[in-house]
Enzyme design. Structure first.
Site, PDB file in Angstrom:
ATOM      1  N   GLU A   1       0.831  -1.216   0.000  1.00 51.74           N
ATOM      2  CA  GLU A   1       0.000   0.000   0.000  1.00 51.74           C
ATOM      3  C   GLU A   1       0.864   1.264   0.000  1.00 51.74           C
ATOM      4  OE1 GLU A   1      -2.918   0.822  -0.677  1.00 51.74           O
ATOM      5  OE2 GLU A   1      -3.598  -1.240  -0.864  1.00 51.74           O
TER       6      GLU A   1
HETATM    7  C1  LIG Z   1       3.049  -9.675   0.677  1.00 48.81           C
HETATM    8  C2  LIG Z   1       2.713  -8.643  -0.351  1.00 48.81           C
HETATM    9  C3  LIG Z   1       1.383  -8.392  -0.652  1.00 48.81           C
HETATM   10  C4  LIG Z   1       1.064  -7.454  -1.635  1.00 48.81           C
HETATM   11  N1  LIG Z   1      -0.254  -7.278  -2.000  1.00 48.81           N
HETATM   12  C5  LIG Z   1      -0.535  -6.541  -3.109  1.00 48.81           C
HETATM   13  C6  LIG Z   1      -1.852  -6.527  -3.659  1.00 48.81           C
HETATM   14  O1  LIG Z   1      -2.782  -7.138  -3.135  1.00 48.81           O
HETATM   15  N2  LIG Z   1      -2.057  -5.833  -4.815  1.00 48.81           N
HETATM   16  C7  LIG Z   1      -1.055  -5.141  -5.435  1.00 48.81           C
HETATM   17  O2  LIG Z   1      -1.313  -4.545  -6.470  1.00 48.81           O
HETATM   18  N3  LIG Z   1       0.196  -5.136  -4.930  1.00 48.81           N
HETATM   19  C8  LIG Z   1       0.480  -5.814  -3.788  1.00 48.81           C
HETATM   20  N4  LIG Z   1       1.764  -5.837  -3.297  1.00 48.81           N
HETATM   21  C9  LIG Z   1       2.797  -5.043  -3.950  1.00 48.81           C
HETATM   22  C10 LIG Z   1       3.223  -3.848  -3.125  1.00 48.81           C
HETATM   23  O3  LIG Z   1       2.210  -2.880  -3.077  1.00 48.81           O
HETATM   24  C11 LIG Z   1       4.542  -3.329  -3.699  1.00 48.81           C
HETATM   25  O4  LIG Z   1       5.530  -4.276  -3.355  1.00 48.81           O
HETATM   26  C12 LIG Z   1       4.898  -1.955  -3.201  1.00 48.81           C
HETATM   27  O5  LIG Z   1       4.023  -1.008  -3.725  1.00 48.81           O
HETATM   28  C13 LIG Z   1       6.335  -1.546  -3.546  1.00 48.81           C
HETATM   29  O6  LIG Z   1       6.605  -1.762  -4.897  1.00 48.81           O
HETATM   30  P1  LIG Z   1       7.921  -2.595  -5.319  1.00 48.81           P
HETATM   31  O7  LIG Z   1       7.925  -3.850  -4.542  1.00 48.81           O
HETATM   32  O8  LIG Z   1       7.959  -2.695  -6.793  1.00 48.81           O
HETATM   33  O9  LIG Z   1       9.126  -1.719  -4.808  1.00 48.81           O
HETATM   34  P2  LIG Z   1       9.832  -0.536  -5.619  1.00 48.81           P
HETATM   35  O10 LIG Z   1       8.801   0.395  -6.138  1.00 48.81           O
HETATM   36  O11 LIG Z   1      10.810  -1.110  -6.563  1.00 48.81           O
HETATM   37  O12 LIG Z   1      10.617   0.193  -4.441  1.00 48.81           O
HETATM   38  C14 LIG Z   1      11.887  -0.249  -3.948  1.00 48.81           C
HETATM   39  C15 LIG Z   1      12.398   0.809  -2.966  1.00 48.81           C
HETATM   40  O13 LIG Z   1      12.563   2.064  -3.659  1.00 48.81           O
HETATM   41  C16 LIG Z   1      11.816   3.084  -3.025  1.00 48.81           C
HETATM   42  N5  LIG Z   1      11.254   3.962  -4.060  1.00 48.81           N
HETATM   43  C17 LIG Z   1      10.623   3.604  -5.198  1.00 48.81           C
HETATM   44  N6  LIG Z   1      10.249   4.689  -5.878  1.00 48.81           N
HETATM   45  C18 LIG Z   1      10.643   5.764  -5.176  1.00 48.81           C
HETATM   46  C19 LIG Z   1      10.542   7.179  -5.356  1.00 48.81           C
HETATM   47  N7  LIG Z   1       9.939   7.690  -6.428  1.00 48.81           N
HETATM   48  N8  LIG Z   1      11.065   7.975  -4.409  1.00 48.81           N
HETATM   49  C20 LIG Z   1      11.648   7.460  -3.304  1.00 48.81           C
HETATM   50  N9  LIG Z   1      11.771   6.142  -3.072  1.00 48.81           N
HETATM   51  C21 LIG Z   1      11.272   5.306  -3.995  1.00 48.81           C
HETATM   52  C22 LIG Z   1      10.738   2.373  -2.237  1.00 48.81           C
HETATM   53  O14 LIG Z   1      10.332   3.150  -1.113  1.00 48.81           O
HETATM   54  C23 LIG Z   1      11.443   1.081  -1.826  1.00 48.81           C
HETATM   55  O15 LIG Z   1      12.184   1.294  -0.650  1.00 48.81           O
HETATM   56  C24 LIG Z   1       2.096  -6.731  -2.283  1.00 48.81           C
HETATM   57  C25 LIG Z   1       3.426  -6.976  -1.959  1.00 48.81           C
HETATM   58  C26 LIG Z   1       3.747  -7.925  -1.025  1.00 48.81           C
HETATM   59  C27 LIG Z   1       5.195  -8.219  -0.763  1.00 48.81           C
END
Ligand SMILES: Cc1cc2nc3c(=O)[nH]c(=O)nc-3n(C[C@H](O)[C@H](O)[C@H](O)COP(=O)(O)OP(=O)(O)OC[C@H]3O[C@@H](n4cnc5c(N)ncnc54)[C@H](O)[C@@H]3O)c2cc1C
Length: 574
Positions: free
Chosen positions: A424
């Site tokens: 989220e």
């Molecule tokens: C157990 C689990 C359940 C989930 N459930 C759902 C679900 O039901 N539906 C769904 O759609 N998704 C779901 N997700 C996905 C989740 O919402 C994402 O993992 C999350 O939004 C982060 O995206 P990412 O993993 O691609 O990380 P990334 O976006 O790659 O981020 C990696 C790091 O970079 C930082 N970062 C990225 N962009 C920026 C920026 N512009 N400025 C500063 N820092 C930044 C982040 O804070 C983080 O520390 C789930 C994930 C997990 C692990």
């Protein structure tokens, strides 16, 4: 050690801090009488302790299992979900028109805290269903609402949120899933990852809410639309399939699915290219709910640590004499327990107060309430989840070595809590929302109105000088940071201190509620022991937590230089 809902504190916060009596006067909430609310809390507490808590540890051990596109939830989950729906719990927060109980969010919030405390993995299924229901209520056509809402409110069908793709996490502008028009519907193709309860065996049907792009959609976030993609349409299986489930650090019982859509039939929700808007409105509710997970895990970890500290015999009493004593006698263990307790209570107070503001905003359309909610949502999400992890980690520490092994259950809370600062929207994303959208964009107007509110409390705290001083220092720190953020010209400077600022906001907002709690307890609630403990807990919070505010202020104002100083090559001086 079974979960006991902290009913006394919940009632105290509802009545003394969040203004349940005022919320119950809002149109449509007249059923939220003290008797009804008490009865709901008692029943929910029993359900949490007797049905959900007993399958939390075993559910973590067993986990959800994937075979050939099907997912089996752990033993006891199907039965618990059936009872959950039969008890009407799934319908609690929704409008009566769709089969719900039409209760205020302020009442459903403590109930949801209980589900999350007793079994976070289980609670995610109704949480996602709730999010999908809210999207349909907001933007769904009458036909979609009629077709989906009754079964979803009842819990016969569950919901999901499909945003994330391998290349599109925090940055949803990169979503690639396609939606091609075909007669009265669309054909959805693409892959989604990390979809919570994307596949499971708890319900007859799964209603996926999927973000996708039509062929002629503009690039970026302005070209994303939202679709309902059901697993079954009547008896016919749609081509929305679960390809696998993730192997995770925690919430093992909650299946996190890789979903593949291959020309799956989908129905547009709202207008084309406006899907992200709907998702964003929905996300407010979902972010609040995840913030509440921080409160809930902190409470559960505290309860378990407290029980252990009363039983574990180790070390002599500093007062002298005798053999080994329960570790709760040692000042450092008491310090850890008080950190857990005071922060759980501060977070609960802030979350419930925000829930009350959500009710006011919803029913009165009052802009000030909505602005307060918008300001506080990233704080509730970011601060409560970060603190929830810290508290769960303290819970492990109180257990010593027994906390690091799995048998005591303390480790599970830490593993389960760890996702809450990621999904989220990560804490970094929440903090950027707070600093950029909620403060800088409007010249700090809502934050300043809130600061003025906090200052009004100051003279009332004359009987509590330490609390008064710590809160005044905290308010000054927030005020200076708001001025700094509004005045900063370079967004990199604003954002370099965004997470420390979010923490500062949380600590001070929690301190504000704790100060109000001390005043209410000093007046007397009719339970002397509770009142005395509350005032002592607030004093502890002031001395141990709120005092961090001036340091955080310095980080926000001066810290950007260090954050931006190194070149990318300098990070690792090999
Ligand atoms: C157990 C689990 C359940 C989930 N459930 C759902 C679900 O039901 N539906 C769904 O759609 N998704 C779901 N997700 C996905 C989740 O919402 C994402 O993992 C999350 O939004 C982060 O995206 P990412 O993993 O691609 O990380 P990334 O976006 O790659 O981020 C990696 C790091 O970079 C930082 N970062 C990225 N962009 C920026 C920026 N512009 N400025 C500063 N820092 C930044 C982040 O804070 C983080 O520390 C789930 C994930 C997990 C692990």
């Amino acid at each position: 050690m079974s979960y006991q809902a902290p009913l006394k504190d919940m009632r105290f916060v509802l009545n003394e801090l969040a203004g349940l009596a005022e919320v119950a006067k809002l149109p449509g909430y007249q059923d939220a009488t003290p008797d009804t609310v008490n009865a709901i809390l008692e029943e929910a507490s029993k359900f949490a302790s007797e049905v959900l808590d007993p399958i939390n540890f075993s559910g973590d051990r067993e986990g959800s299992k994937y075979t050939d596109g099907e997912v089996r939830t752990p033993k006891g989950f199907q039965n618990a979900y059936k009872k959950f729906c039969e008890g009407g719990w799934n319908a609690l927060p929704f409008e009566a028109e769709w089969g719900g109980q039409g209760l205020p969010r302020l009442v459903s919030t403590p109930v949801q805290e209980m589900w999350k405390s007793s079994n976070m993995s289980f609670s995610l299924c109704p949480l996602l269903t709730q999010g999908a229901i809210e999207a349909l209520l907001l933007r769904g056509s009458d036909a979609l609402k009629k077709a989906y809402l009754p079964n979803m409110v009842e819990g016969k069908w569950t919901g999901t949120m499909n945003l994330t793709e391998p290349q599109a996490g925090s940055d949803l502008a990169l979503v690639r899933t396609k939606a091609e028009r075909s007669a009265d519907h669309y054909l959805i193709s693409g892959q989604k990852i990390f979809i919570t309860y994307g596949e499971h065996d708890l319900a007859e049907n799964i209603v996926h809410l999927v973000l996708a792009r039509t062929p002629d959609a503009p690039e970026g976030v302005k070209g994303i639309s939202l679709f309902v993609v059901p697993k079954f349409i009547g008896n016919k299986r749609n081509s929305a399939r679960c390809a696998s489930i993730e192997h995770k650090l925690g919430i093992h019982a909650s299946p996190t699915a890789v979903m593949v859509y291959d020309k799956a039939v989908g129905y547009l929700v709202g207008e084309e290219n406006r899907g992200l808007e709907t998702m964003f409105i929905m996300m407010n509710a979902a972010r609040f709910a995840v913030g509440l997970e921080g409160v809930a895990i902190a409470e559960r970890a505290f309860q378990r640590a407290l029980a252990f500290a009363k039983e574990r015999l180790q070390g002599r009493d500093l007062a002298g004499g005798g053999g080994a004593v329960p570790i709760i006698r040692h000042p450092d263990v008491r310090r850890m327990l008080m950190l857990m307790k005071s922060q759980a209570e501060a977070m609960r107070a802030l979350a419930y107060t925000t829930a009350a503001a959500l009710d006011f905003a919803h029913k009165t359309r009052d802009k000030a309430h909505q602005a307060f909610v918008d300001l506080m949502i990233p704080v509730v999400k970011g601060w409560c989840t970060e603190t929830g992890i810290e508290v769960a980690s303290l819970g492990v520490q109180v257990h010593g070595g027994m906390g690091f092994v799995e048998e005591t259950g303390a480790a599970q809370y830490l593993r389960d809590a760890r996702i809450t600062t990621i999904y989220e929207g990560t804490t970094g994303i929440q903090a950027m929302d707070l600093v950029g959208r909620k403060i800088a964009r409007e010249g700090g107007a809502t934050a300043k109105a809130w600061i003025a509110e906090l200052k009004k409390l100051d003279p009332q705290l004359s009987g509590h000088p330490e609390i008064r001083k710590a809160l005044a220092d905290g308010v000054k720190a927030v005020e200076e940071c708001v001025d700094f953020i509004v005045g900063a010209k370079d967004p990199r400077v604003q954002f370099a201190g965004a997470v420390p600022f979010l923490k500062l906001m949380g600590i001070v907002a929690g301190g504000w509620q704790m100060a109000r709690a001390a005043l209410a307890a000093a007046k007397g609630t009719g339970d002397d022991s509770f009142d005395q403990a509350k005032i002592a807990t607030v004093r502890f919070y002031a001395d141990h937590v709120l005092v961090q505010a001036p340091g955080l202020r310095n980080t926000v104002v001066n810290g950007a230089a260090g954050v931006m100083a190194l070149t990318e090559d300098q990070f690792l001086a090999a």
